[in-house]
Design a protein around this motif. Structure first.
Motif, mmCIF file in Angstrom:
data_model
loop_
_atom_site.group_PDB
_atom_site.id
_atom_site.type_symbol
_atom_site.label_atom_id
_atom_site.label_comp_id
_atom_site.label_asym_id
_atom_site.label_seq_id
_atom_site.Cartn_x
_atom_site.Cartn_y
_atom_site.Cartn_z
ATOM 1 N N UNK A 1 0.827 -1.206 0.000
ATOM 2 C CA UNK A 1 0.000 0.000 0.000
ATOM 3 C C UNK A 1 0.862 1.257 0.000
ATOM 4 N N UNK A 2 1.964 1.232 0.750
ATOM 5 C CA UNK A 2 2.894 2.364 0.771
ATOM 6 C C UNK A 2 3.576 2.523 -0.589
ATOM 7 N N UNK A 3 4.000 1.411 -1.165
ATOM 8 C CA UNK A 3 4.643 1.440 -2.478
ATOM 9 C C UNK A 3 3.691 1.975 -3.544
ATOM 10 N N UNK A 4 2.418 1.596 -3.441
ATOM 11 C CA UNK A 4 1.427 2.050 -4.426
ATOM 12 C C UNK A 4 1.272 3.570 -4.382
ATOM 13 N N UNK A 5 1.277 4.127 -3.187
ATOM 14 C CA UNK A 5 1.157 5.588 -3.046
ATOM 15 C C UNK A 5 2.313 6.293 -3.746
ATOM 16 N N UNK A 6 3.518 5.749 -3.580
ATOM 17 C CA UNK A 6 4.690 6.344 -4.224
ATOM 18 C C UNK A 6 4.626 6.186 -5.737
ATOM 19 N N UNK A 7 4.207 5.022 -6.181
ATOM 20 C CA UNK A 7 4.172 4.743 -7.622
ATOM 21 C C UNK A 7 3.160 5.634 -8.334
ATOM 22 N N UNK A 8 2.016 5.860 -7.691
ATOM 23 C CA UNK A 8 0.953 6.651 -8.325
ATOM 24 C C UNK A 8 1.316 8.129 -8.463
ATOM 25 N N UNK A 9 2.267 8.586 -7.663
ATOM 26 C CA UNK A 9 2.702 9.984 -7.774
ATOM 27 C C UNK A 9 3.313 10.252 -9.143
ATOM 28 N N UNK A 10 4.028 9.271 -9.676
ATOM 29 C CA UNK A 10 4.683 9.415 -10.977
ATOM 30 C C UNK A 10 3.904 8.728 -12.100
ATOM 31 N N UNK A 11 2.933 7.900 -11.717
ATOM 32 C CA UNK A 11 2.152 7.160 -12.718
ATOM 33 C C UNK A 11 0.665 7.247 -12.387
#
Length: 272
Positions: free
Chosen positions: A58-68
């Motif tokens: 869930x934490x990784x998804x938040x970071x990924x969605x910032x750029x994607x």
């Protein structure tokens, strides 16, 4: 003469109104096409991942969605064996992250993985935990064979990799006969963690990463490395994915230094 002028005027008015309506419809259709095109750019990925990865992913998804922002990530968290069965039965999934090789092997043997996408992603450890107060003064793994422990929670070895590792540990340390009557089986590793947190059992075997997210349990021992197979989390893209490039991009992201920091924050080590 007047009647003729009126007729011509009415004809011109009708032509003008028709042109406006046609133009409006054209603009509406064009707008609909633009909206459809925008919607087509949004890509959805379903990631079936071991329950022990919930907070981390869930934490990784938040970071990924910032750029994607155009990628919609949906997670399905459960025991790896349960996820394996779901995928075999046709449940939608683009990426699978298992807590053990066994479940990934099963899908590989059935040719359900996209060629060349399987990789070892993470390494974890098995630890013995007690409720925070540790009333029974459990201090080492051997204590589970004594009167200090009447109930020990473990994952169900039929579907939960953590339970399979626990079973292997008991067998290799010759604890099996003593511990089996005391064992209470959870349908995933998070159920085991919850039972220990609530004091429903004296202790439990979970991943180090599960213990790290709770302030209601205490780690009292780590399973010896030679008592079980290495705990490796493999990842692969499923052959049935309809978003291969998006899936590859997300898998690549999970192997970046940025993602590694997040994994390590939650207690994982990178396999590569």
């Amino acid at each position: 003469m007047k009647r003729c002028k009126v007729s011509i005027f009415m004809m011109l008015l009708m032509i003008t109104l028709t042109a406006v309506l046609v133009s409006g419809c054209g603009q509406q259709n064009e707008g609909e096409k633009t909206s459809s095109a925008d919607a087509g750019q949004q890509q959805k990925l379903v990631v079936s991942a071991a329950a022990s990865l919930k907070e981390t992913m869930n934490t990784l998804a938040e970071e990924y969605k910032k750029k994607n922002p155009n990628v919609d990530l949906t997670f399905n968290f459960a025991a790896s064996g349960t996820l394996q069965t779901q995928i075999e039965q046709g449940a939608p999934a683009d990426i699978f992250i298992s807590a053990a090789q066994q479940q990934m092997d099963a899908l590989d043997n059935k040719a359900l993985l996209a060629d060349g996408t399987r990789k070892d992603l993470l390494i974890n450890k098995i630890v013995l935990i007690t409720p925070k107060d540790n009333k029974n003064n459990i201090t080492q793994l051997a204590d589970i064979t004594t009167d200090k422990v009447s109930k020990i929670a473990v994952g169900d070895p039929k579907s939960v990799p953590a339970g399979q590792y626990a079973e292997e540990i008991f067998k290799n340390l010759n604890y099996e006969d003593t511990v089996k009557p005391k064992s209470v089986y959870g349908n995933d590793v998070r159920a085991v963690l919850a039972w220990v947190e609530n004091g429903e059992v004296d202790c439990g075997l979970v991943y180090q990463t599960d213990a790290a997210i709770s302030d209601k349990v205490k780690i009292v021992a780590e399973a010896p490395e030679d008592s079980h197979k290495p705990i490796v989390y493999p990842i692969a893209i499923l052959k049935s994915t309809k978003n291969m490039q998006a899936a590859k991009d997300f898998v690549d992201f999970l192997q970046t230094p940025e993602a590694a920091k997040i994994f390590e924050h939650y207690g994982f080590s990178m396999a590569g």
